[in-house]
Write a protein that holds these residues in place. Structure first.
Motif, mmCIF file in Angstrom:
data_model
loop_
_atom_site.group_PDB
_atom_site.id
_atom_site.type_symbol
_atom_site.label_atom_id
_atom_site.label_comp_id
_atom_site.label_asym_id
_atom_site.label_seq_id
_atom_site.Cartn_x
_atom_site.Cartn_y
_atom_site.Cartn_z
ATOM 1 N N ALA A 1 2.661 0.635 4.915
ATOM 2 C CA ALA A 1 2.017 1.119 6.138
ATOM 3 C C ALA A 1 2.844 2.235 6.770
ATOM 4 O O ALA A 1 2.300 3.216 7.297
ATOM 5 C CB ALA A 1 1.828 -0.024 7.122
ATOM 6 N N PHE A 2 4.162 2.099 6.722
ATOM 7 C CA PHE A 2 5.043 3.144 7.242
ATOM 8 C C PHE A 2 4.848 4.448 6.469
ATOM 9 O O PHE A 2 4.720 5.530 7.053
ATOM 10 C CB PHE A 2 6.497 2.686 7.151
ATOM 11 C CG PHE A 2 7.488 3.743 7.525
ATOM 12 C CD1 PHE A 2 7.792 3.989 8.854
ATOM 13 C CD2 PHE A 2 8.107 4.510 6.546
ATOM 14 C CE1 PHE A 2 8.702 4.982 9.205
ATOM 15 C CE2 PHE A 2 9.017 5.496 6.885
ATOM 16 C CZ PHE A 2 9.319 5.732 8.208
ATOM 17 N N ILE A 3 4.806 4.358 5.139
ATOM 18 C CA ILE A 3 4.656 5.552 4.307
ATOM 19 C C ILE A 3 3.306 6.215 4.535
ATOM 20 O O ILE A 3 3.212 7.436 4.688
ATOM 21 C CB ILE A 3 4.839 5.181 2.824
ATOM 22 C CG1 ILE A 3 6.295 4.792 2.569
ATOM 23 C CG2 ILE A 3 4.416 6.336 1.910
ATOM 24 C CD1 ILE A 3 6.560 4.257 1.186
ATOM 25 N N GLN A 4 2.246 5.415 4.601
ATOM 26 C CA GLN A 4 0.929 6.018 4.824
ATOM 27 C C GLN A 4 0.829 6.619 6.223
ATOM 28 O O GLN A 4 0.216 7.671 6.406
ATOM 29 C CB GLN A 4 -0.187 4.981 4.628
ATOM 30 C CG GLN A 4 -1.561 5.498 4.997
ATOM 31 C CD GLN A 4 -2.601 5.306 3.914
ATOM 32 O OE1 GLN A 4 -2.291 4.925 2.793
ATOM 33 N NE2 GLN A 4 -3.835 5.574 4.241
ATOM 34 N N GLY A 5 1.431 5.969 7.205
ATOM 35 C CA GLY A 5 1.404 6.529 8.546
ATOM 36 C C GLY A 5 2.138 7.852 8.643
ATOM 37 O O GLY A 5 1.784 8.712 9.451
ATOM 38 N N ALA A 6 3.174 8.027 7.802
ATOM 39 C CA ALA A 6 3.954 9.257 7.816
ATOM 40 C C ALA A 6 3.327 10.362 6.978
ATOM 41 O O ALA A 6 3.246 11.517 7.399
ATOM 42 C CB ALA A 6 5.368 8.971 7.318
#
Length: 235
Positions: A17-22
């Motif tokens: 989720a962190f990677i997709q949000g970034a």
């Protein structure tokens, strides 16, 4: 779901989720293979459910940058592709579907390395929407075509537009899967248990998303597409 399985899936979900949000992409590529190995019966429903709050958050966060014209045509194509995805899910062995999608993605990503900059048009948006509807409904992975379509766009445009298209398309896929009787209680409960990890990872991505743009973003998109295609080929 055992405690150890919950811990592993929560950690993977948070990081994804962190990677997709970034970046605007990457959640399904990371989560799908882990879930496929540890608890394959959760795919694609749990994955689609988890992506709803993630993409809603990203779309709202950068709503001023959404390419609404492109999102509209992508969503129209996605609607048609969703039905084809359900049919393929029932008609084809998953290995054959994965191979076809994987090779298409790798070839498209490799070609994109040498392609000149372009702006998404109506035909390309419709085609990408159709293909994404098929792949995400059948496998839970639909990011590569959208990422390649917007690879030359600014970071906020890519993240926001892809998030809007994902959100609308995931609702379509879930509705059709529900009608087809392919949503179970275990899948719903797993999504509920893992939702806090999605929300936390998405919230943390606010610390970095403004710093990812230009060549770095395009390189990340192409690496993501190549990796996802290779994963589908070999899994």
């Amino acid at each position: 779901m055992t405690l150890s399985l919950f811990a592993i899936l929560s950690a993977v979900t948070l990081v994804s989720a962190f990677i997709q949000g970034a970046l605007g992409i990457g959640f399904a590529l990371i989560v799908a293979p882990v879930v496929g190995i540890l608890q394959p019966d959760l795919l694609p429903v749990t994955l689609l459910l988890l992506m709803l709050p993630l993409n809603l958050h990203v779309a709202w966060r950068e709503r001023s940058a959404v390419d609404w014209s492109g999102a509209k045509w992508i969503s129209l194509g996605r609607f048609a592709g969703t039905f084809a995805g359900v049919w393929l899910l029932a008609a084809l062995p998953s290995q054959q579907l994965d191979l076809a999608v994987g090779w298409f993605t790798v070839i498209a990503a490799a070609a994109a390395l040498f392609a000149p900059p372009f702006a998404p048009g109506r035909p390309s948006a419709l085609g990408v929407g159709l293909f994404t509807g098929v792949t995400e409904t059948a496998t839970g992975i639909g990011g590569p075509p959208l990422a390649l379509l917007y690879q030359h766009a600014k970071g906020p445009i890519l993240r926001a537009t892809v998030a809007v298209c994902f959100f609308v398309g995931e609702i379509m896929s879930l509705v059709i899967l529900a009608i087809a009787g392919r949503i179970g209680a275990d899948q719903l409960l797993a999504a509920l248990y893992l939702a806090p990890a999605v929300l936390l990872g998405s919230a943390l991505s606010r610390l970095t998303h403004d710093h990812i743009r230009g060549r770095g973003l395009r390189l990340g998109v192409l690496i993501f597409a190549l990796a996802s295609g290779a994963f589908l080929i070999v899994r």
